[in-house]
Design an enzyme around this catalytic site. Structure first.
Site, PDB file in Angstrom:
ATOM      1  N   ASN A  73       9.811  15.873  83.474  1.00 18.70           N
ATOM      2  CA  ASN A  73       9.342  16.771  84.215  1.00 18.70           C
ATOM      3  C   ASN A  73       9.856  16.006  85.322  1.00 18.70           C
ATOM      4  OD1 ASN A  73       8.405  17.735  81.860  1.00 18.70           O
ATOM      5  ND2 ASN A  73       5.593  17.134  82.132  1.00 18.70           N
ATOM      6  N   THR A 104      11.187  47.564 126.897  1.00 18.91           N
ATOM      7  CA  THR A 104       9.531  47.685 126.133  1.00 18.91           C
ATOM      8  C   THR A 104       9.765  49.104 124.763  1.00 18.91           C
ATOM      9  OG1 THR A 104       8.441  48.219 127.941  1.00 18.91           O
ATOM     10  CG2 THR A 104       8.915  45.915 128.029  1.00 18.91           C
ATOM     11  N   HIS A 105       9.133  49.146 124.685  1.00 21.24           N
ATOM     12  CA  HIS A 105       8.675  50.284 123.710  1.00 21.24           C
ATOM     13  C   HIS A 105       9.722  50.819 123.592  1.00 21.24           C
ATOM     14  CE1 HIS A 105       4.845  49.909 124.607  1.00 21.24           C
ATOM     15  NE2 HIS A 105       4.960  49.658 125.827  1.00 21.24           N
ATOM     16  N   SER A 144      33.376  55.611 104.249  1.00 17.71           N
ATOM     17  CA  SER A 144      32.292  56.917 104.211  1.00 17.71           C
ATOM     18  C   SER A 144      33.624  57.893 102.594  1.00 17.71           C
ATOM     19  CB  SER A 144      31.773  57.462 104.558  1.00 17.71           C
ATOM     20  OG  SER A 144      31.629  58.791 104.213  1.00 17.71           O
ATOM     21  N   LYS A 147      33.141  58.461 109.527  1.00 24.86           N
ATOM     22  CA  LYS A 147      32.089  56.886 109.110  1.00 24.86           C
ATOM     23  C   LYS A 147      33.170  55.362 109.813  1.00 24.86           C
ATOM     24  CE  LYS A 147      28.800  57.633 108.864  1.00 24.86           C
ATOM     25  NZ  LYS A 147      27.384  57.590 107.933  1.00 24.86           N
ATOM     26  N   ASN A 181      30.209  52.473 109.375  1.00 21.16           N
ATOM     27  CA  ASN A 181      29.009  51.799 108.986  1.00 21.16           C
ATOM     28  C   ASN A 181      28.723  50.093 109.499  1.00 21.16           C
ATOM     29  OD1 ASN A 181      28.632  54.496 108.217  1.00 21.16           O
ATOM     30  ND2 ASN A 181      29.295  54.476 106.196  1.00 21.16           N
ATOM     31  N   GLU A 222      22.888  46.197 108.188  1.00 23.00           N
ATOM     32  CA  GLU A 222      22.157  46.674 106.897  1.00 23.00           C
ATOM     33  C   GLU A 222      21.938  45.829 105.900  1.00 23.00           C
ATOM     34  OE1 GLU A 222      23.085  51.449 106.846  1.00 23.00           O
ATOM     35  OE2 GLU A 222      25.348  50.716 107.324  1.00 23.00           O
ATOM     36  N   GLN A 246       9.119  26.718  85.897  1.00 23.68           N
ATOM     37  CA  GLN A 246      10.203  26.829  85.524  1.00 23.68           C
ATOM     38  C   GLN A 246      10.838  27.811  86.068  1.00 23.68           C
ATOM     39  OE1 GLN A 246      12.669  25.815  81.415  1.00 23.68           O
ATOM     40  NE2 GLN A 246      13.101  28.109  81.364  1.00 23.68           N
TER      41      GLN A 246
HETATM   42  N1  ARG Z   1      13.779  23.630  82.241  1.00 20.27           N
HETATM   43  C1  ARG Z   1      12.023  23.170  82.984  1.00 20.27           C
HETATM   44  C2  ARG Z   1      11.768  23.039  84.192  1.00 20.27           C
HETATM   45  O1  ARG Z   1      12.889  24.063  84.699  1.00 20.27           O
HETATM   46  C3  ARG Z   1      12.010  21.443  82.564  1.00 20.27           C
HETATM   47  C4  ARG Z   1      10.979  20.539  82.508  1.00 20.27           C
HETATM   48  C5  ARG Z   1      10.434  20.669  80.936  1.00 20.27           C
HETATM   49  N2  ARG Z   1       9.397  19.847  80.712  1.00 20.27           N
HETATM   50  C6  ARG Z   1       8.912  20.159  79.506  1.00 20.27           C
HETATM   51  N3  ARG Z   1       7.957  19.275  79.224  1.00 20.27           N
HETATM   52  N4  ARG Z   1       8.874  20.820  78.696  1.00 20.27           N
HETATM   53  O2  ARG Z   1      10.757  23.233  84.170  1.00 20.27           O
END
Ligand code: ARG
Length: 469
Positions: free
Chosen positions: A122, A168-169, A290, A296, A298, A303, A335
């Protein structure tokens, strides 16, 4: 050590969290949940984060120096394997983090298993994403943005005296200089550049050390790790550290503003390169033809930039939606942050690069722009200002000029094409010096103050803009 290449993707023992499981992961769930297909692009940041973490663990005595060195050497080999295209990514190992950790353990044994001490995926993933974004801001986005700004400023310098109608406009308003117009876009990009510097301050804060959510029981030295990785500081709250993605949302908001500006600019370039305007030539290498219409050419680049703007706005919406229902702390929803973020980084890089190249090569058709400025009574305000200088109250002057314009519309002539007697009939205050103010050059040169369109001011503004790059 087993070779991960030989293992079946779903083998339960391959994963580092199977202790409490008795059934293997459903094959579809495994594929559904894997992020390695898109998060492997953060391998460098993941390895840098692990190296810094290993150094920190050895500095507090959790790893021996030998263990630390074997981790660092193993990770260097893995980085080379990835870069050489030999690394076997496995979806059974879910993500970039577990793929690399498993390979390390296969290579170096127990020391590899100790790397994850005091760390969680995490805080690891939150750290990797921030490092990745910071590196992209520093090494790709900022330099490309500056290159585009420089192209605009140099074009403004070259075309400080080139006259075009200002609108303008989307109706002819007053003559302006092309240089002035380019510098207007540069002002917007300059604000975008300043906003990016500010956004980076909040990107460059380190979640590592937050562990899963509550911190860790080891006496970690977060200042050490932050310094190793070039972060400004560690985050102040572990729950926030693992779950916050507002830095990514801020970047996506930033990208949306940038692309909104580029999309507006694109709209102008598309108009200007049409045969109805015919003011600019974007260059053959930036256009396509084109398959059916042989004539053409383009303006694909502007775009596409206009089109890609929608995609970036979509990514911002995605991220806001991904976050809005999440309780603290980390949830797997996060994720889903990567694809919109990576896609936006790639899109912004591409748009900036192609624009910087294209704007450096654009060619103008000044005669057509000048001719366009002669249509639509663009010097009418100059005539009103002239009358005011000769003592006529502005509202009366406005009325007088309006009547002269009505005659011009009826007889299909510009004010400068009328003769003196005709003009005098509208007001006694008109003298034979009136034609000086009715010229395009006189009109732009007269707006000679800070922020005005006079060539003198445009040159000075371009010099300043260049200096602030
Ligand atoms: N692949 C996970 C993500 O992108 C990594 C963290 C995963 N953590 C867990 N407790 N499963 O967030």
């Amino acid at each position: 050590m087993s070779d991960p290449k030989q293992e079946k993707a779903t083998e339960v023992t391959e994963k580092p969290w199977t202790g409490r499981f008795s059934e293997p992961t459903d094959a579809f769930v495994e594929a559904f949940g894997a992020s390695v297909g898109f998060d492997q692009r953060m391998y460098r940041q993941d390895i840098a984060g692990s190296v810094a973490h290993a150094k920190m663990l050895s500095s507090i005595g959790v790893l021996t120096d030998e263990e630390r060195d074997s981790i660092i050497d193993g990770l260097a080999e893995i980085e080379a394997e990835i870069e050489g295209g030999q690394f076997q990514w496995s979806i059974a190992l879910e993500d970039v983090h577990m793929n690399i950790e498993k390979r390390l353990t296969d290579k170096i044994g127990d020391a590899g298993k100790k790397l994850h001490t005091g760390r969680s995926r995490n805080d690891q993933v939150a750290t990797d994403v921030r490092l990745y974004l910071r590196d992209e801001i520093d090494n790709a986005i900022t330099p490309e943005l500056k290159r585009l700004q420089l192209a605009l400023i140099e074009l403004a310098e070259r075309e400080a005296e080139t006259i075009m109608p200002g609108f303008t406009h989307l109706q002819t308003a007053q003559p302006i200089t092309f240089g002035h117009h380019m510098l207007a876009w540069n002002e917007m990009l300059q604000r975008d550049s300043e906003r990016l510097i500010d956004c980076r301050k909040r990107v460059n804060i380190m979640p590592l050390g937050s562990a899963a959510l509550a911190g860790t029981t080891y006496p970690i030295d977060r200042g050490f790790t932050a310094k190793e990785l070039g972060f400004d500081r560690p985050c102040s709250n572990s729950l926030d550290g693992v779950s916050d993605r507002d830095f990514a949302i801020e970047f996506l908001s930033w990208a949306s503003l940038l692309l909104m500006h580029m999309s507006r600019f694109s709209e102008e370039l598309i108009l200007w390169s049409s045969s109805q305007f015919d003011w600019v030539d974007l260059g053959d290498s930036f256009c396509t033809g084109s398959s059916i219409m042989p004539q053409k050419k383009n303006p694909d680049v502007p775009e596409l930039v206009r089109g890609k703007t929608g995609r970036v706005f979509g990514s911002l919406s995605s991220m806001l939606m991904i976050m809005k229902g999440q309780p603290l702390a980390y949830n797997k929803d996060n994720q889903e942050d990567k694809e919109p973020l990576f896609d936006t980084i790639d899109t912004v890089r591409g748009c900036l690069k192609v624009y910087a190249d294209m704007m450096a090569q654009i060619t103008l058709k000044p005669d057509n722009m000048r001719e366009a400025a002669l249509r639509g009574f663009s010097t009418a305000t100059d005539l009103a200002d002239y009358l005011v200088r000769n003592g006529v109250p502005f509202r009366d002057a406005h009325e007088v000029v309006g009547k002269a314009v009505a005659l011009g519309v009826k007889t299909n002539r510009d004010l400068s094409e009328m003769d003196l007697d005709e003009l005098k009939a509208f007001s006694d205050a008109i003298g034979d010096d009136v034609f000086e103010v009715l010229t395009l050059e006189g009109s732009v040169a007269a707006r000679d103050h800070l922020g005005g369109t006079a060539p003198r001011q445009v040159k000075a503004a371009a010099t300043l803009a260049k200096a602030s790059l």
